[in-house]
Design an enzyme around this catalytic site. Sequence first.
Site, PDB file in Angstrom:
ATOM      1  N   ASP A 218      -5.853  -4.972  -7.649  1.00  0.00           N
ATOM      2  CA  ASP A 218      -5.095  -4.271  -8.685  1.00  0.00           C
ATOM      3  C   ASP A 218      -5.422  -4.798 -10.073  1.00  0.00           C
ATOM      4  OD1 ASP A 218      -3.882  -2.752  -6.737  1.00  0.00           O
ATOM      5  OD2 ASP A 218      -2.160  -4.089  -6.535  1.00  0.00           O
TER       6      ASP A 218
ATOM      7  N   HIS B 196       1.705   2.101  -3.546  1.00  0.00           N
ATOM      8  CA  HIS B 196       0.602   2.822  -4.184  1.00  0.00           C
ATOM      9  C   HIS B 196       0.619   4.293  -3.757  1.00  0.00           C
ATOM     10  CE1 HIS B 196      -1.256  -0.560  -6.093  1.00  0.00           C
ATOM     11  NE2 HIS B 196      -1.598  -1.163  -4.976  1.00  0.00           N
TER      12      HIS B 196
ATOM     13  N   GLU C  29       0.822  -1.210   0.000  1.00  0.00           N
ATOM     14  CA  GLU C  29       0.000   0.000   0.000  1.00  0.00           C
ATOM     15  C   GLU C  29       0.857   1.262   0.000  1.00  0.00           C
ATOM     16  OE1 GLU C  29      -3.153   0.093  -0.570  1.00  0.00           O
ATOM     17  OE2 GLU C  29      -3.181  -2.104  -0.647  1.00  0.00           O
TER      18      GLU C  29
END
Length: 284
Positions: free
Chosen positions: A136, A46, A43
């Site tokens: 994703d 991202h 994460e």
Amino acid sequence: MTHHNWLPPIHLHPIFWAFLLAAILTGMLMEVMVLFGIVLLHEMAHFLAARHFRWRIRRVMLWVFGGVMETEEHGNRRIREEVIVVLAGPAVHIVLYAVLFLLNETTAVPEGVLETASMYNTTILLFNLLPIWPLDGGKLVGLILSMQLPYRKAHAVLIGFSCFVGAVILLYVCIALPFTLSTVSLLCFLLWENRLEWKRRYYVFLRFLLQRTTCGPTGVLCTPIFASLDTTLLDILSQYRRNRRHIIVVKGKNAILDEQQCSDMYFKNKQAHCTVADILQKRQ
């Protein structure tokens, strides 16, 4: 939670604390913490990619098996940016393989921990690439669809496709593979999330329109939308596409409407059910 400007607001889902307590009671604390660490790195990848493009990020929600980064972009960023942000998560797993390989050449970390980390790294990577929203892989499918279809239709097709794929995989797991409670629970959770997303699909579409109206469309390509006098305003707005600008060509009339006019008519004048003829009449 206190955070620096280079860190996102991180929230831990209540289910995380339940799993943590269960891990302590069953002697699985090491496995859960390794799994959680990999999810956190995923994460953060991202987040760093999104921060590079100056996205507005609300928070990162984490639980043991995964997480989600919530933003305020609502489908109005360039598709190229979104592809990079989505792929940043899977890319971090490739880096982790290299790190684990180097650590395996030393005695700094116990072999059992490295084996566990490698197994979870592979599992999370493959699981996130499944073509199911909001994984994703599902987001990549959504981006491909949005390159070919209007935003509203692409989103609806994505959720329908995700539900179908999720149901097929769940059926296969239950029939052909040994029963694994965690796998079944994750697939049921994803199907539930897609059900909720389907119910709020019109709200998602309105968020897309509102931000597009406020900030303007991205992209340089201009795509005409052909409409007749009895075409409703909502039908026109439903044809808006990501990364495209639009002009509305009125068939049978020597008239062109700007998309901002249509958007303002919807949000400022609250004329959701008016037709092209009504808009032309008000413009005179």
